[in-house]
Design a protein around this motif. Structure first.
Motif, mmCIF file in Angstrom:
data_model
loop_
_atom_site.group_PDB
_atom_site.id
_atom_site.type_symbol
_atom_site.label_atom_id
_atom_site.label_comp_id
_atom_site.label_asym_id
_atom_site.label_seq_id
_atom_site.Cartn_x
_atom_site.Cartn_y
_atom_site.Cartn_z
ATOM 1 N N ALA A 36 0.866 -1.180 0.000
ATOM 2 C CA ALA A 36 0.000 0.000 0.000
ATOM 3 C C ALA A 36 0.895 1.219 0.000
ATOM 4 C CB ALA A 36 -0.900 0.019 1.233
ATOM 5 N N ASP A 37 0.384 2.314 -0.494
ATOM 6 C CA ASP A 37 1.088 3.595 -0.427
ATOM 7 C C ASP A 37 2.498 3.494 -1.023
ATOM 8 O OD1 ASP A 37 -1.176 4.200 1.211
ATOM 9 O OD2 ASP A 37 -0.091 3.407 2.940
ATOM 10 N N GLY A 38 2.659 2.634 -2.028
ATOM 11 C CA GLY A 38 3.953 2.523 -2.710
ATOM 12 C C GLY A 38 5.012 1.781 -1.923
ATOM 13 N N ALA A 39 4.621 1.084 -0.870
ATOM 14 C CA ALA A 39 5.590 0.332 -0.071
ATOM 15 C C ALA A 39 5.094 -1.103 0.120
ATOM 16 C CB ALA A 39 5.795 1.005 1.284
ATOM 17 N N ALA A 40 6.044 -2.000 0.426
ATOM 18 C CA ALA A 40 5.692 -3.416 0.589
ATOM 19 C C ALA A 40 6.314 -3.965 1.858
ATOM 20 C CB ALA A 40 6.192 -4.217 -0.620
ATOM 21 N N VAL A 41 5.515 -4.715 2.612
ATOM 22 C CA VAL A 41 6.016 -5.395 3.804
ATOM 23 C C VAL A 41 5.636 -6.871 3.697
ATOM 24 C CG1 VAL A 41 3.936 -4.744 5.105
ATOM 25 C CG2 VAL A 41 5.960 -5.472 6.344
ATOM 26 N N VAL A 42 6.562 -7.757 4.096
ATOM 27 C CA VAL A 42 6.278 -9.196 4.095
ATOM 28 C C VAL A 42 6.375 -9.705 5.522
ATOM 29 C CG1 VAL A 42 6.959 -11.472 3.266
ATOM 30 C CG2 VAL A 42 7.180 -9.487 1.765
ATOM 31 N N HIS B 12 10.288 -18.726 -2.125
ATOM 32 C CA HIS B 12 10.197 -17.909 -0.910
ATOM 33 C C HIS B 12 10.907 -16.571 -1.126
ATOM 34 C CE1 HIS B 12 9.523 -17.240 3.347
ATOM 35 N NE2 HIS B 12 10.794 -16.979 3.536
ATOM 36 N N ILE B 13 12.058 -16.623 -1.763
ATOM 37 C CA ILE B 13 12.812 -15.393 -2.044
ATOM 38 C C ILE B 13 12.015 -14.482 -2.982
ATOM 39 C CG2 ILE B 13 14.882 -14.507 -3.196
ATOM 40 C CD1 ILE B 13 16.264 -17.112 -2.044
ATOM 41 N N ALA B 14 11.373 -15.079 -3.970
ATOM 42 C CA ALA B 14 10.563 -14.263 -4.892
ATOM 43 C C ALA B 14 9.421 -13.570 -4.143
ATOM 44 C CB ALA B 14 10.007 -15.144 -6.013
ATOM 45 N N PHE B 15 8.912 -14.243 -3.120
ATOM 46 C CA PHE B 15 7.825 -13.680 -2.316
ATOM 47 C C PHE B 15 8.312 -12.443 -1.540
ATOM 48 C CE2 PHE B 15 4.999 -14.192 1.562
ATOM 49 C CZ PHE B 15 3.821 -13.832 0.919
ATOM 50 N N LEU B 16 9.569 -12.451 -1.121
ATOM 51 C CA LEU B 16 10.130 -11.335 -0.358
ATOM 52 C C LEU B 16 10.679 -10.229 -1.265
ATOM 53 C CD1 LEU B 16 12.402 -13.289 2.211
ATOM 54 C CD2 LEU B 16 9.966 -12.977 2.312
ATOM 55 N N ALA B 17 10.754 -10.508 -2.559
ATOM 56 C CA ALA B 17 11.561 -9.683 -3.456
ATOM 57 C C ALA B 17 11.233 -8.196 -3.395
ATOM 58 C CB ALA B 17 11.396 -10.182 -4.896
ATOM 59 N N GLY B 18 12.276 -7.411 -3.165
ATOM 60 C CA GLY B 18 12.155 -5.960 -3.244
ATOM 61 C C GLY B 18 11.346 -5.323 -2.133
ATOM 62 N N ALA B 19 10.970 -6.082 -1.098
ATOM 63 C CA ALA B 19 10.132 -5.506 -0.039
ATOM 64 C C ALA B 19 10.916 -4.447 0.743
ATOM 65 C CB ALA B 19 9.644 -6.596 0.901
ATOM 66 N N ASP B 20 10.197 -3.445 1.219
ATOM 67 C CA ASP B 20 10.818 -2.411 2.049
ATOM 68 C C ASP B 20 11.131 -2.949 3.440
ATOM 69 O OD1 ASP B 20 10.361 0.178 0.329
ATOM 70 O OD2 ASP B 20 8.559 -1.068 0.196
ATOM 71 N N LEU B 21 10.290 -3.880 3.877
ATOM 72 C CA LEU B 21 10.499 -4.493 5.195
ATOM 73 C C LEU B 21 10.079 -5.949 5.128
ATOM 74 C CD1 LEU B 21 11.020 -4.341 8.314
ATOM 75 C CD2 LEU B 21 8.597 -3.749 8.550
ATOM 76 N N VAL B 22 10.954 -6.833 5.609
ATOM 77 C CA VAL B 22 10.594 -8.241 5.791
ATOM 78 C C VAL B 22 10.644 -8.540 7.279
ATOM 79 C CG1 VAL B 22 11.331 -10.627 5.428
ATOM 80 C CG2 VAL B 22 11.373 -9.003 3.530
ATOM 81 N N GLY C 198 10.234 1.374 -6.967
ATOM 82 C CA GLY C 198 10.353 -0.059 -7.216
ATOM 83 C C GLY C 198 10.054 -0.933 -6.018
ATOM 84 N N GLY C 199 9.497 -0.361 -4.937
ATOM 85 C CA GLY C 199 9.230 -1.166 -3.745
ATOM 86 C C GLY C 199 8.104 -2.145 -3.929
ATOM 87 N N ALA C 200 7.031 -1.694 -4.557
ATOM 88 C CA ALA C 200 5.860 -2.550 -4.684
ATOM 89 C C ALA C 200 5.867 -3.263 -6.026
ATOM 90 C CB ALA C 200 4.603 -1.710 -4.542
ATOM 91 N N ARG C 201 5.190 -4.379 -6.068
ATOM 92 C CA ARG C 201 5.080 -5.095 -7.337
ATOM 93 C C ARG C 201 3.740 -5.822 -7.351
ATOM 94 N NH1 ARG C 201 5.813 -10.853 -6.854
ATOM 95 N NH2 ARG C 201 6.253 -11.264 -4.700
ATOM 96 N N GLU C 202 3.326 -6.175 -8.548
ATOM 97 C CA GLU C 202 2.072 -6.928 -8.683
ATOM 98 C C GLU C 202 2.278 -8.347 -8.197
ATOM 99 O OE1 GLU C 202 -0.897 -6.039 -9.759
ATOM 100 O OE2 GLU C 202 -0.354 -3.963 -10.215
ATOM 101 N N PRO C 203 1.326 -8.883 -7.448
ATOM 102 C CA PRO C 203 1.422 -10.307 -7.127
ATOM 103 C C PRO C 203 1.395 -11.122 -8.415
ATOM 104 C CG PRO C 203 -0.305 -9.250 -5.836
ATOM 105 C CD PRO C 203 0.153 -8.257 -6.861
ATOM 106 N N GLU C 204 2.074 -12.269 -8.388
ATOM 107 C CA GLU C 204 2.197 -13.041 -9.621
ATOM 108 C C GLU C 204 1.038 -14.003 -9.836
ATOM 109 O OE1 GLU C 204 5.946 -14.879 -9.100
ATOM 110 O OE2 GLU C 204 7.073 -13.049 -9.525
ATOM 111 N N TRP C 205 0.110 -14.049 -8.878
ATOM 112 C CA TRP C 205 -0.966 -15.029 -8.989
ATOM 113 C C TRP C 205 -2.291 -14.349 -9.289
ATOM 114 C CZ3 TRP C 205 2.675 -15.964 -5.043
ATOM 115 C CH2 TRP C 205 2.651 -14.998 -4.052
#
Ligand SMILES: [Zn+2]
Ligand SMILES: [Zn+2]
Length: 443
Positions: free
Chosen positions: A161-167, A202-212, A299-306
């Protein structure tokens, strides 16, 4: 996006003078999008404090995402105040896919033997959502759910959300666990990447996240004595985050035996590992009360692949074929899977396995590697080579006492879907079989 930790302890609450800084409460994280959407990740004992602190106007509408229903992720549920207020409106999500699994489990925790108020007596309107892997929307968040490796069916969540990604990925264990590569699971970070496709996933799921926010219950030194317990050595959490090019890693699910000073030492070891790698990852220890702001990053957020909505799980009793020349192994697996409602067929050798697979077309095949005459690897290759598309799709899981990196590569090259390592723990078998059956993304 604002994140606050309310519970960072794994397994068991551990309040006291030795855990004052990182906290003693079990898993709970509050996440709020800029538009006000409130998501609560897990409902361990930390949820009590969150529920007490939320102003009434902020508690009216919320979304509770549960990774799995082990105690340390749901024990705060009956004490989470917003669910008792009439007029409040909450959505609850957890892995399931088999009907009212989440509601039944949470209600079980609130039977009168354990708790004085029944689930049905809670005042809020509560909607239950049984999830499989997939993407969906929760208020202002886009959410992707992906299975983790744990002795219970467990989902990790990626929120954007808001251009950021957390996993949020707790209660997860690396898939490749033996051999020299396991110590530094991702020894392939610089080169070809990790050996096991599930670790790459699993790595692809975390990819590019601002916070894991990642499970880091053990150290690499402790881990060999904790294999199949379902948790990650902190060093491997670092390797995952480095390989995924994430910006910040919060180590969490601290072991109840860990005091504040020993968490400090783990954080230091992990920071040194990042420096040695030349990476720029920031590592912190998740601490109760800690608040983090995630701001928009390029580049923080990305579309889910599913697909945007989780597909229906296949219905009806599914057939599992268990193949092993050791009757004791067959018995353990067959008993576990029958209890889970599967129709189980068994075979003691490779020829019988091929014959039964062709006639019965089971939903999944659990196949011993080392058998006299036709071994599991040959059976897997033979099935994959059949013209019928079913044989290319059906999950084939190799049963083996030990598999290092070389064996793993050989199996995947033969078309094996995954491995199940002996001796089996029934909860691990149940969880993994559900994962292989409900997985929707391409293998
Ligand atoms: Zn846990
Ligand atoms: Zn767990």
């Amino acid at each position: 996006m604002r994140i606050r930790f309310w519970g960072t302890r794994g397994s068991l609450a551990r309040p006291g003078p030795s855990t004052l800084r990182y906290g003693g409460n079990t898993s709970c994280v509050e996440i709020r999008a800029d538009d006000g959407t409130l998501v609560v990740l897990d409902c361990g004992t930390g949820a009590f404090g969150l529920g007490q602190t939320l102003a009434p106007e902020h508690a009216r509408r919320g979304h509770l995402l549960i990774t799995h229903t082990h105690w340390d992720h749901i024990q705060g549920f009956p004490f989470f105040a917003p669910l008792f207020a009439a007029g409040n409106d909450w959505d609850l999500y957890a892995p399931g896919g088999e009907g009212r699994r989440l509601e039944t489990t949470l209600a079980g925790q609130m039977e009168h033997t354990y708790f004085p108020v029944a689930l049905a007596q809670m005042g809020a309107t509560i909607r239950f959502h049984d999830l499989v892997e997939g993407g969906f929307t929760v208020g202002g968040f886009r959410v992707a759910a992906q299975y983790l490796n744990h002795p219970a069916l467990t989902l990790g969540y990626r929120l954007e959300a808001d251009g950021a990604a957390v996993v949020y990925a707790v209660d997860h264990e690396p898939h490749l666990r033996e051999g020299p590569e396991a110590a530094g699971l991702l020894s392939g970070v610089e080169g070809a990447g990790p050996v096991h496709p599930e670790d790459r996933r699993h790595i692809a799921f975390l990819a590019g996240a601002d916070l894991v926010i990642h499970d880091a219950q053990y150290t690499a030194e402790e881990y060999p004595g904790r294999i199949t317990w379902g948790h990650t050595p902190a060093e491997v959490a670092v390797d995952y985050a480095l390989a995924a090019h994430t910006r910040r890693l919060a180590l969490t699910h601290h072991d109840p035996l860990r005091d504040d000073d020993s968490v400090d030492r783990i954080v230091e070891v992990c920071r040194a590992r990042v420096r040695a790698s030349g990476g720029a990852l920031e590592v912190i220890g998740a601490a109760e009360g800690l608040t983090l702001e995630l701001s928009r990053q390029e580049g923080g957020a990305r579309e889910p692949e599913w697909p945007a909505s989780p597909p229906e799980r296949r219905r009806g009793p599914e057939t599992v074929l268990v193949v092993d020349d050791d009757p004791a192994v067959v018995d353990v697996l067959a008993d576990t899977l029958r209890l889970d409602g599967f129709r189980v067929l068994t075979a003691a050798d490779g020829e019988a396995a091929l014959r039964i697979a062709r006639i019965e077309r089971p939903a999944i095949i659990l196949l011993d590697w080392h058998m006299p005459r036709l071994d599991g690897m040959v059976v897997a290759r033979t099935l994959r080579a059949e013209a019928d598309a079913y044989f290319r799709e059906v999950p084939i899981v190799l049963l083996t006492a030990e598999v290092g990196a070389e064996g793993t590569k050989e199996g995947f090259a033969a078309g094996v879907t995954d491995y199940l390592t002996k001796p089996f723990k029934p909860p691990f078998v149940s969880a993994r079989v559900r994962v292989w059956l409900t997985r929707t993304a391409p293998r």
